[in-house]
Motif scaffolding. Structure first.
Motif, mmCIF file in Angstrom:
data_model
loop_
_atom_site.group_PDB
_atom_site.id
_atom_site.type_symbol
_atom_site.label_atom_id
_atom_site.label_comp_id
_atom_site.label_asym_id
_atom_site.label_seq_id
_atom_site.Cartn_x
_atom_site.Cartn_y
_atom_site.Cartn_z
ATOM 1 N N GLY A 225 -65.623 -24.044 38.198
ATOM 2 C CA GLY A 225 -64.852 -23.348 37.182
ATOM 3 C C GLY A 225 -64.164 -24.263 36.193
ATOM 4 N N ASP A 242 -58.825 -22.484 36.646
ATOM 5 C CA ASP A 242 -59.366 -21.296 37.306
ATOM 6 C C ASP A 242 -60.733 -21.627 37.895
ATOM 7 O OD1 ASP A 242 -60.236 -18.856 38.202
ATOM 8 O OD2 ASP A 242 -59.743 -17.760 36.375
ATOM 9 N N GLU A 244 -62.689 -19.916 39.525
ATOM 10 C CA GLU A 244 -63.634 -18.791 39.477
ATOM 11 C C GLU A 244 -64.153 -18.524 38.070
ATOM 12 O OE1 GLU A 244 -64.689 -17.162 42.240
ATOM 13 O OE2 GLU A 244 -63.547 -18.709 43.301
ATOM 14 N N ASN A 245 -63.731 -19.314 37.113
ATOM 15 C CA ASN A 245 -64.103 -19.070 35.718
ATOM 16 C C ASN A 245 -65.377 -19.836 35.372
ATOM 17 O OD1 ASN A 245 -63.897 -18.044 33.124
ATOM 18 N ND2 ASN A 245 -62.577 -19.694 32.417
ATOM 19 N N ASN A 355 -69.795 -13.611 39.723
ATOM 20 C CA ASN A 355 -69.888 -15.063 39.782
ATOM 21 C C ASN A 355 -70.940 -15.474 40.807
ATOM 22 O OD1 ASN A 355 -69.343 -17.768 39.617
ATOM 23 N ND2 ASN A 355 -67.141 -17.571 39.940
ATOM 24 N N THR A 471 -66.879 -15.338 33.408
ATOM 25 C CA THR A 471 -66.531 -14.344 34.422
ATOM 26 C C THR A 471 -65.053 -13.985 34.406
ATOM 27 O OG1 THR A 471 -66.288 -16.154 36.018
ATOM 28 C CG2 THR A 471 -68.407 -15.040 35.950
ATOM 29 N N ARG A 472 -64.223 -14.780 33.735
ATOM 30 C CA ARG A 472 -62.790 -14.502 33.657
ATOM 31 C C ARG A 472 -62.365 -14.044 32.264
ATOM 32 N NH1 ARG A 472 -60.369 -13.745 38.613
ATOM 33 N NH2 ARG A 472 -60.344 -15.652 39.865
#
Length: 571
Positions: A225, A242, A244-245, A355, A471-472
């Motif tokens: 991320g 982040d 998860e980004n 993700n 994804t963010r």
């Protein structure tokens, strides 16, 4: 017998390598032996490469041409990664025909052109064209069919398959690893068709998977991320990190156009959702995702796109049909093709609702299916809703070309992945090294036109920094970069000694991944990694030592330059 089964039989025989007795390890001088332990076939070579994408193939070819034996695994039944299983014509810089890539990459490109000239009914004019572009797509100087990339790569590997130096394991997935301290001892793979389990042993391992799969399996330190501005000091980094980004992925597909015929597919089950879907971004999107508009990547202002399957000019609007066109019927003798063929990899089928990086197998399959539904919904919209010049809606003659992608559903065998796990590297490439504006801030020269020079350069590349929606909820992040070098330090994990990256998993940041992730750069990374392993074996040193000792580094750079690796841009 199909090609895949032929290759599997050639390399594996009846559970054991039929060519095993012929293989001698250049590293040890001893015959390579393979045995069965607890029902698992143990295969041994000088190098095990997981992932048959461009980085994996280039790494294998570099090692093979220097006498090493290689095991190369690939999850799908096609090697070639972005070019083939993912269906993405090459994204390249404007100087690609003469410099800015390795000699081997240019050989591959020439082989693609030769393949068309030998096997296809080209017009005399097209056949005489030195820099033939089969599709004349605007995205690249060499837009071609995925299956041609596969054929050319297989031809390049053919002598090594024949002499047994290469064991190509198609439809095999790495499921585990045995790592001890700073070294990987073995990998475990499973055949996705027969379910036979294999143990793969070698002095060196390369992670050329699309998502950096070996990193967690081997305990290699990695990041995912987006890093924060405080971590990297990058001009375009977010204030808060982040993990998860990650950038969107895309499930590509191919279409042609048959006027007067009806090829409308069955309405996709998620079409109503995607038809009305408006992306929720931190900076607003231009409207509904399936509309023929998007956010201008550089300014984020709404930008209209066009679509006409006969390839006509649409003025200021980009005709998406021409963008990734892989067959221009005008390059072939009259009647060879009823129409052009194009690849759909557009803003409208970027999938960012899930993700893939770090996803479980269940979640990976769920998001892959979600990406497929988005792509099928886009196709259905083109066939039934896209505007026509006569004021009507829909182009029913648009036909899904399942044969082009080699799948029953007509969609790519694997998602086009833009972002991966990334090693915690000895050296991390940041925006200040390659971004135009950030570089000027660091150097104090607003006219700065040169990327950072790396004393340990092992390759070069160029692409603008291009991050797709994430994804963010990030919209496009797209800005100018400079022709750059590939530093050896970015290919070296901080701790692990015999595992090296050869895809999008090198030591970049979320930002700089945006220019180091394209086809020729991935190839350059993989080729240099294969040569590094050869050099380290010959000198009996670990790869990190090659960078740490100036005499070794200088010698290694001379070695790779002699093999067609460019380490500096001209001028």
């Amino acid at each position: 017998m199909n090609r895949r089964n032929f290759i599997e039989n050639l390399t594996l025989g009846s559970g054991l390598l039929s060519t095993a007795s012929l293989i001698t390890s250049p590293a040890t001088g001893q015959p390579v032996q393979n045995e069965v332990i607890n029902g698992k076939v143990v295969l041994t070579s000088d190098l095990v490469i997981a992932g048959g994408g461009l980085g994996g193939c280039a790494s294998a070819m570099a090692a093979l041409r220097n006498g090493l034996s290689v095991i190369l695994t690939e999850e799908t039944d096609w090697i070639g990664g972005q070019l083939s299983q993912q269906g993405v014509p090459p994204d390249e810089h404007v100087w690609i025909e003469t410099h800015g890539a390795t000699q081997l990459y240019r050989d591959f490109r020439n082989n693609v052109r030769d393949y068309y000239k030998r096997n296809y009914p080209l017009t005399d004019e097209a056949k005489a064209r030195k820099n033939l572009n089969p599709g004349d797509g605007s995205v690249s100087k060499l837009c071609h069919e995925p299956k041609v990339a596969v054929a050319v790569l297989n031809d390049m590997f053919a002598p090594y398959l024949s002499n047994g130096k290469l064991k190509l394991l198609l439809e095999h997935k790495i499921t585990g690893a045995d790592a001890n301290g700073n070294k990987v001892k073995t990998l475990e793979a499973i055949s996705l068709s027969s379910k036979q389990k294999l143990v793969l042993s070698a002095p060196y391992f390369v992670d050329a998977t699309e998502l950096g799969d070996l990193l967690p399996l081997t305990g290699t330190e990695f990041v995912t991320g987006a890093e924060s501005k405080s971590e990297t000091g990058e001009l375009h980094a977010p204030e808060k990190a982040d993990p998860e980004n990650n950038q969107a992925f895309t499930v590509c597909f191919a279409i042609d156009y048959v006027p007067g015929e009806n090829h409308v597919i069955e309405k996709p089950k998620e079409y109503d959702f995607w038809k009305n879907f408006v992306p929720k971004m931190s900076k607003p999107w231009s409207g509904k995702l399936l509309d023929l508009s998007y956010s201008n990547p550089k300014t984020l202002a709404p930008k209209m796109l066009g679509f006409h399957p006969e390839g006509i000019s649409m003025g200021e609007k980009l005709n998406l049909w021409n963008y990734r066109r892989i067959i221009n019927k005008e390059n072939f003798t009259k009647g060879s093709y009823t129409g052009d063929i194009t690849i759909v990899n557009w803003p409208q089928n970027d999938y960012f609702l899930g993700n893939l990086v770090g996803a479980s197998e269940k979640d990976f399959n769920k998001h892959f299916e979600g990406g497929k539904q988005l792509s099928l919904s886009l196709l259905y919209s083109l066939q039934t809703e896209a505007p026509r010049p006569d004021g009507g809606k829909g182009w029913p003659g648009v036909r899904l070309r399942k044969d082009i992608m080699g799948t029953e559903d007509g969609l790519a065998k694997y998602p086009y992945v833009r972002e991966s796990r990334r090693i915690k590297a000895v050296f991390t490439i940041k925006e200040e090294h390659v971004g135009v504006d950030n570089r000027s801030l660091v150097t104090g020269k607003k006219t700065e036109n040169k990327a950072a020079e790396f004393y340990d350069s092992v390759g070069v590349g160029y692409y603008h920094i291009d991050l797709h929606p994430s994804t963010r909820g990030d919209n496009y992040i797209d800005f100018a970069s400079l022709p750059f070098q590939i530093p050896l330090g970015a290919l070296l994990p901080k701790r692990m000694e015999n595992l090296l990256p050869a895809n999008k998993n090198i030591g970049t940041t979320h930002i700089t991944n945006g220019c180091y992730r394209l086809h020729p750069v991935e190839w350059s990374i993989g080729e240099s990694v294969g040569l590094l392993i050869k050099y380290a074996l010959d000198k009996n040193v670990i790869p990190r030592m090659v960078r740490d000792k100036q005499e070794l580094l200088t010698d290694f750079q001379i070695f790779i330059r002699k093999q067609g690796i460019e380490t500096n841009w001209p001028g």
